[in-house]
Design a protein around this motif. Structure first.
Motif, mmCIF file in Angstrom:
data_model
loop_
_atom_site.group_PDB
_atom_site.id
_atom_site.type_symbol
_atom_site.label_atom_id
_atom_site.label_comp_id
_atom_site.label_asym_id
_atom_site.label_seq_id
_atom_site.Cartn_x
_atom_site.Cartn_y
_atom_site.Cartn_z
ATOM 1 N N UNK A 198 3.961 20.629 5.122
ATOM 2 C CA UNK A 198 4.559 19.614 4.342
ATOM 3 C C UNK A 198 3.763 19.927 2.844
ATOM 4 N N UNK A 199 4.413 20.021 1.823
ATOM 5 C CA UNK A 199 3.800 20.345 0.469
ATOM 6 C C UNK A 199 2.680 19.130 0.003
ATOM 7 N N UNK A 200 1.646 19.755 -0.159
ATOM 8 C CA UNK A 200 0.502 18.564 -0.417
ATOM 9 C C UNK A 200 0.254 18.006 0.879
ATOM 10 N N UNK A 201 0.478 18.512 2.032
ATOM 11 C CA UNK A 201 0.407 17.755 3.177
ATOM 12 C C UNK A 201 -0.825 16.752 3.447
ATOM 13 N N UNK A 202 -2.082 17.280 2.957
ATOM 14 C CA UNK A 202 -3.268 16.511 3.396
ATOM 15 C C UNK A 202 -3.386 15.394 2.464
ATOM 16 N N UNK A 203 -2.743 15.397 1.318
ATOM 17 C CA UNK A 203 -2.647 14.321 0.387
ATOM 18 C C UNK A 203 -1.861 13.481 0.683
ATOM 19 N N UNK B 144 -1.087 27.700 15.762
ATOM 20 C CA UNK B 144 -1.797 28.881 15.662
ATOM 21 C C UNK B 144 -2.317 29.063 14.362
ATOM 22 N N UNK B 145 -1.547 28.879 13.265
ATOM 23 C CA UNK B 145 -2.078 28.867 11.802
ATOM 24 C C UNK B 145 -3.220 27.841 11.779
ATOM 25 N N UNK B 146 -3.057 26.632 12.153
ATOM 26 C CA UNK B 146 -3.840 25.587 11.742
ATOM 27 C C UNK B 146 -5.377 25.811 12.454
ATOM 28 N N UNK B 147 -5.263 26.396 13.799
ATOM 29 C CA UNK B 147 -6.232 26.503 14.400
ATOM 30 C C UNK B 147 -7.357 27.639 13.990
ATOM 31 N N UNK C 21 -11.542 27.647 6.827
ATOM 32 C CA UNK C 21 -10.675 28.035 5.622
ATOM 33 C C UNK C 21 -9.808 26.741 5.201
ATOM 34 N N UNK C 22 -9.469 26.955 3.928
ATOM 35 C CA UNK C 22 -8.464 25.818 3.427
ATOM 36 C C UNK C 22 -7.041 25.839 3.988
ATOM 37 N N UNK C 23 -6.690 24.603 4.205
ATOM 38 C CA UNK C 23 -5.535 24.553 4.882
ATOM 39 C C UNK C 23 -4.851 23.271 4.133
ATOM 40 N N UNK C 24 -3.794 23.403 3.435
ATOM 41 C CA UNK C 24 -3.312 22.599 2.214
ATOM 42 C C UNK C 24 -2.718 21.316 2.849
ATOM 43 N N UNK C 25 -2.202 21.592 4.095
ATOM 44 C CA UNK C 25 -1.242 20.451 4.697
ATOM 45 C C UNK C 25 -2.010 19.539 5.706
ATOM 46 N N UNK C 26 -3.499 19.911 6.101
ATOM 47 C CA UNK C 26 -4.344 19.056 7.139
ATOM 48 C C UNK C 26 -5.763 19.563 6.880
ATOM 49 N N UNK C 27 -6.638 18.607 6.830
ATOM 50 C CA UNK C 27 -7.941 19.067 6.972
ATOM 51 C C UNK C 27 -8.557 18.642 7.914
ATOM 52 N N UNK C 28 -9.653 19.390 8.475
ATOM 53 C CA UNK C 28 -10.146 19.195 9.817
ATOM 54 C C UNK C 28 -10.306 17.419 10.033
#
Length: 370
Positions: A93-98, A119-122, A129-136
């Motif tokens: 989702x665009x700006x998913x973490x926010x 797979x990309x998230x993991x 690394x930065x993952x704009x749609x979810x933070x750890x």
């Protein structure tokens, strides 16, 4: 069956299947939820590349609405989020973490993160690394992480902090993807958006085969293929096909090729939407092999694993009777375990689990001394 619930899903796209596998996944799953009596609202960021390629037509079982920005999401849909029994935020989702942060501040019901790109998230989160749609840290702040991949992916998500991680693999709507009476136009076809990490397999298992079997007919369908590709003369190119045209495409082939993104192959236990769609149409599937494939289809009985052009050429010589039998077995397997109805029932169970834990937490808070 879970009693009637108000469900809000914020996802990448449901309106356009152009260049993504999310739309067909959401249509299949959420359509089944709606048929089972739930009230479902899908919220989608209005972006020009999907707006120009919308292929959702006359589908009123799920309400679909658009927002222009995070601020617009809050202005228009805060009350819907607050009133929902369940809110699901999807990957990419665009700006998913926010968006996840905002939903967590406003939701009163169960909150889930649906990772259609496990797979990309993991790979990103495990490498910090930065993952704009979810933070750890957000994996541990939602009630449940739903994963497109099964197997070891669930343990890895838990290791990253998820409270609960459940597999919710893709599925197929058998009312949309089913055998149709279509003349056979191609010996082998492939449906998939261009991906650089998948193109070597396209070259090896389809284009290379087409160059060797010059009397055969082949097809590649999907958008975003670069102009630099050298297409053999016996390979037909079909641009983007909307989901309602998939069944005719699959049924117009003697065999269909399934190819998996590199990160999904490495992770394993990650079937693609196209795999289930082709099987539901009764297509005889030749597929690249990966760990866990046998959990979904029995090799050489319901699906034909291939690693080389020689494997594919050998399969193309299978008799039509045997080919049809393999396709029917694959269809039977999908109808018994991988329809949208099956996934909706699984999701209802995960929601019930999370709601039960919510109720338990409230009871403990009410019983504790001030």
């Amino acid at each position: 069956m879970l009693t009637h619930r108000h469900v809000v899903v914020i996802g990448l796209s449901i309106s356009s299947s152009w260049g993504n596998g999310h739309a067909t996944t959401y249509r299949s799953l959420l359509g089944a939820l709606a048929r089972r009596g739930h009230d479902v609202l899908f919220l989608e960021r209005d972006v020009p590349w999907y707006a120009a390629h919308r292929d959702l037509r006359d589908w009123d079982s799920v309400r679909v609405a658009f927002y222009d920005s995070l601020d617009d999401l809050g202005r228009q849909y805060r009350s819907a989020i607050q009133a929902a029994d369940v809110v699901i935020v999807g990957s990419f989702v665009p700006e998913g973490a926010a968006v996840l942060d905002w939903v967590r501040r406003n939701a009163n019901g169960v909150l889930m993160f649906y990772d259609i790109d496990t797979p990309t998230t993991l790979s990103r989160l495990e490498a910090d690394q930065s993952c704009e749609y979810v933070r750890r840290d957000q994996l541990g702040l939602v009630d449940t992480v739903l994963s497109f991949a099964a197997g070891t992916a669930l343990d890895r998500l838990t290791s990253l902090g998820a409270r609960r991680a459940h597999a919710l693999c893709c599925s197929v709507d058998p009312c949309v993807h089913l055998p149709v009476n279509e003349p056979t136009r191609w010996d082998l076809g492939y449906l998939g958006t261009y991906a650089a990490d998948r193109q070597a397999a396209v070259e090896r298992l389809l284009l290379g085969v087409a160059r060797q079997r010059v009397t055969g007919r082949f097809a590649v369908a999907g958008p975003m293929y670069p102009d630099t590709i050298d297409w053999p003369a016996n390979v037909d190119r079909v641009d983007h096909l909307p989901p309602l045209a998939h069944a005719a495409f699959f049924c117009g082939q003697r065999f269909t090729l399934n190819l998996t993104r590199a990160d999904m192959r490495r992770l394993g236990h990650s079937p693609s939407v196209r795999l289930f769609e082709a099987a539901a149409c009764g297509a005889a599937i030749i597929s690249d092999a990966w760990d866990g494939l046998e959990d979904f289809f029995e090799p050489y009985v319901e699906i034909l694993p291939a690693s080389s052009a020689a494997d594919v050429l050998q399969y193309l010589d299978i008799s039509d009777a045997e080919r049809r039998t393999i396709g029917q077995r694959a269809r039977d397997r999908v109808l018994s375990a991988h329809t949208s109805e099956h996934r909706a029932v699984e999701l209802e169970a995960y929601v019930a689990e999370a709601m039960g834990l919510h109720d338990l937490a409230r009871a403990r808070m009410a019983a504790s001394p001030e």
